[in-house]
Design an enzyme around this catalytic site. Sequence first.
Site, PDB file in Angstrom:
ATOM      1  N   ASP A   2      14.799   1.977 -10.159  1.00  0.00           N
ATOM      2  CA  ASP A   2      15.850   0.995 -10.150  1.00  0.00           C
ATOM      3  C   ASP A   2      17.016   1.658  -9.980  1.00  0.00           C
ATOM      4  O   ASP A   2      17.650   2.494 -10.712  1.00  0.00           O
ATOM      5  CB  ASP A   2      15.810   0.262 -11.304  1.00  0.00           C
ATOM      6  N   HIS A  19      18.225   4.548  -1.072  1.00  0.00           N
ATOM      7  CA  HIS A  19      16.890   4.887  -1.238  1.00  0.00           C
ATOM      8  C   HIS A  19      16.735   6.561  -0.831  1.00  0.00           C
ATOM      9  O   HIS A  19      15.919   7.018  -1.427  1.00  0.00           O
ATOM     10  CB  HIS A  19      16.191   3.970  -0.342  1.00  0.00           C
ATOM     11  N   LEU A 113      -0.043  18.455 -11.902  1.00  0.00           N
ATOM     12  CA  LEU A 113       0.282  16.875 -12.173  1.00  0.00           C
ATOM     13  C   LEU A 113      -0.308  16.012 -11.157  1.00  0.00           C
ATOM     14  O   LEU A 113      -0.497  16.439 -10.158  1.00  0.00           O
ATOM     15  CB  LEU A 113       2.028  16.943 -12.182  1.00  0.00           C
TER      16      LEU A 113
HETATM   17  C1  FPP Z   1      14.251   0.324  -6.350  1.00  0.00           C
HETATM   18  O1  FPP Z   1      15.651   0.214  -6.314  1.00  0.00           O
HETATM   19  C2  FPP Z   1      13.795   1.315  -5.459  1.00  0.00           C
HETATM   20  C3  FPP Z   1      13.050   1.122  -4.161  1.00  0.00           C
HETATM   21  C4  FPP Z   1      12.702  -0.239  -3.974  1.00  0.00           C
HETATM   22  C5  FPP Z   1      12.545   2.162  -3.249  1.00  0.00           C
HETATM   23  C6  FPP Z   1      12.240   3.424  -3.912  1.00  0.00           C
HETATM   24  C7  FPP Z   1      11.775   4.436  -2.895  1.00  0.00           C
HETATM   25  C8  FPP Z   1      12.215   5.678  -3.120  1.00  0.00           C
HETATM   26  C9  FPP Z   1      13.379   6.363  -3.659  1.00  0.00           C
HETATM   27  C10 FPP Z   1      11.330   6.653  -1.944  1.00  0.00           C
HETATM   28  C11 FPP Z   1      10.121   7.312  -2.681  1.00  0.00           C
HETATM   29  C12 FPP Z   1       9.105   7.734  -1.806  1.00  0.00           C
HETATM   30  C13 FPP Z   1       8.109   8.544  -2.369  1.00  0.00           C
HETATM   31  C14 FPP Z   1       7.081   9.030  -1.444  1.00  0.00           C
HETATM   32  C15 FPP Z   1       8.216   9.400  -3.645  1.00  0.00           C
HETATM   33  P1  FPP Z   1      16.316  -1.228  -5.814  1.00  0.00           P
HETATM   34  O2  FPP Z   1      16.540  -1.392  -4.386  1.00  0.00           O
HETATM   35  O3  FPP Z   1      15.791  -2.283  -6.362  1.00  0.00           O
HETATM   36  O4  FPP Z   1      17.758  -1.109  -6.203  1.00  0.00           O
HETATM   37  P2  FPP Z   1      18.730  -1.999  -7.099  1.00  0.00           P
HETATM   38  O5  FPP Z   1      18.008  -2.304  -8.453  1.00  0.00           O
HETATM   39  O6  FPP Z   1      20.040  -1.362  -7.373  1.00  0.00           O
HETATM   40  O7  FPP Z   1      18.931  -3.265  -6.003  1.00  0.00           O
END
Ligand code: FPP
Length: 226
Positions: A2, A19, A113
């Site tokens: 998050d 992201h 892992l």
């Molecule tokens: C939550 O933050 C995160 C996501 C919805 C996407 C996370 C995905 C990645 C980091 C890519 C990972 C990929 C692999 C294959 C490991 P949010 O958008 O909810 O942020 P906020 O809480 O600030 O709104």
Amino acid sequence: MDGNGRWATARGLPRTAGHHAGLKTARRIVEAAVREGLGTLTLYAFSSDNWQRPQREVNALMTLFRRALASEARRCLENGVRLTILGRRDRLPSSLRMAIDDAERVTRHGKHLHLRVAVDYSARDAIVRAAQAAVASGTPPCDATFARLLGEVHHDAGAPNVDLLIRTGGEQRLSDFLLWECAYAELHFTRRMWPDFSEDDLRSALDDFRSRERRFGRVLTEAAAS
Ligand code: FPP
């Protein structure tokens, strides 16, 4: 994971930049998890409720997952990491489904892992589908059979109990994540946004976890028993 969106917004960047930064953090934390000798690490990348986000962000995430799976599968292979994906697959773009199949096949012998990435994941949905499978097979749903069926829903063997759940970004809720498996999970909340989450943060969460007395409903001390 998050806080990607807020991390980016605070820097005047589009949420998708958060992201991309989050993916770099995921890479660092997976490597740290191998060094720490963890058995399983599950990253919550996209909940089933995340389909309600703006289409542009959803599309960017699907593209990011597809590209990341291809590049990360190679790294996982080199580091002895087995990579599997939790969640529904029927609503994912077919190119992403193919990338998932490839990544899981290539890394299937990883022993150091087990990295699980949850995409289009909803714990309630998984529980309902495991219950439907139990009813369809006429299996009495005891604890062990239910965990096995849940594992099948996850395209996995079993539904391992979660020992420690770390939530970044300051929220203090479970958000439909591994509800069955978290029955006795220790919870660790940090205000750190996921892109800023470091190996030191992981270590301090693990230290915090190791300092907890896990009683699983029992009485452990003599004084308390008397
Ligand atoms: C939550 O933050 C995160 C996501 C919805 C996407 C996370 C995905 C990645 C980091 C890519 C990972 C990929 C692999 C294959 C490991 P949010 O958008 O909810 O942020 P906020 O809480 O600030 O709104």
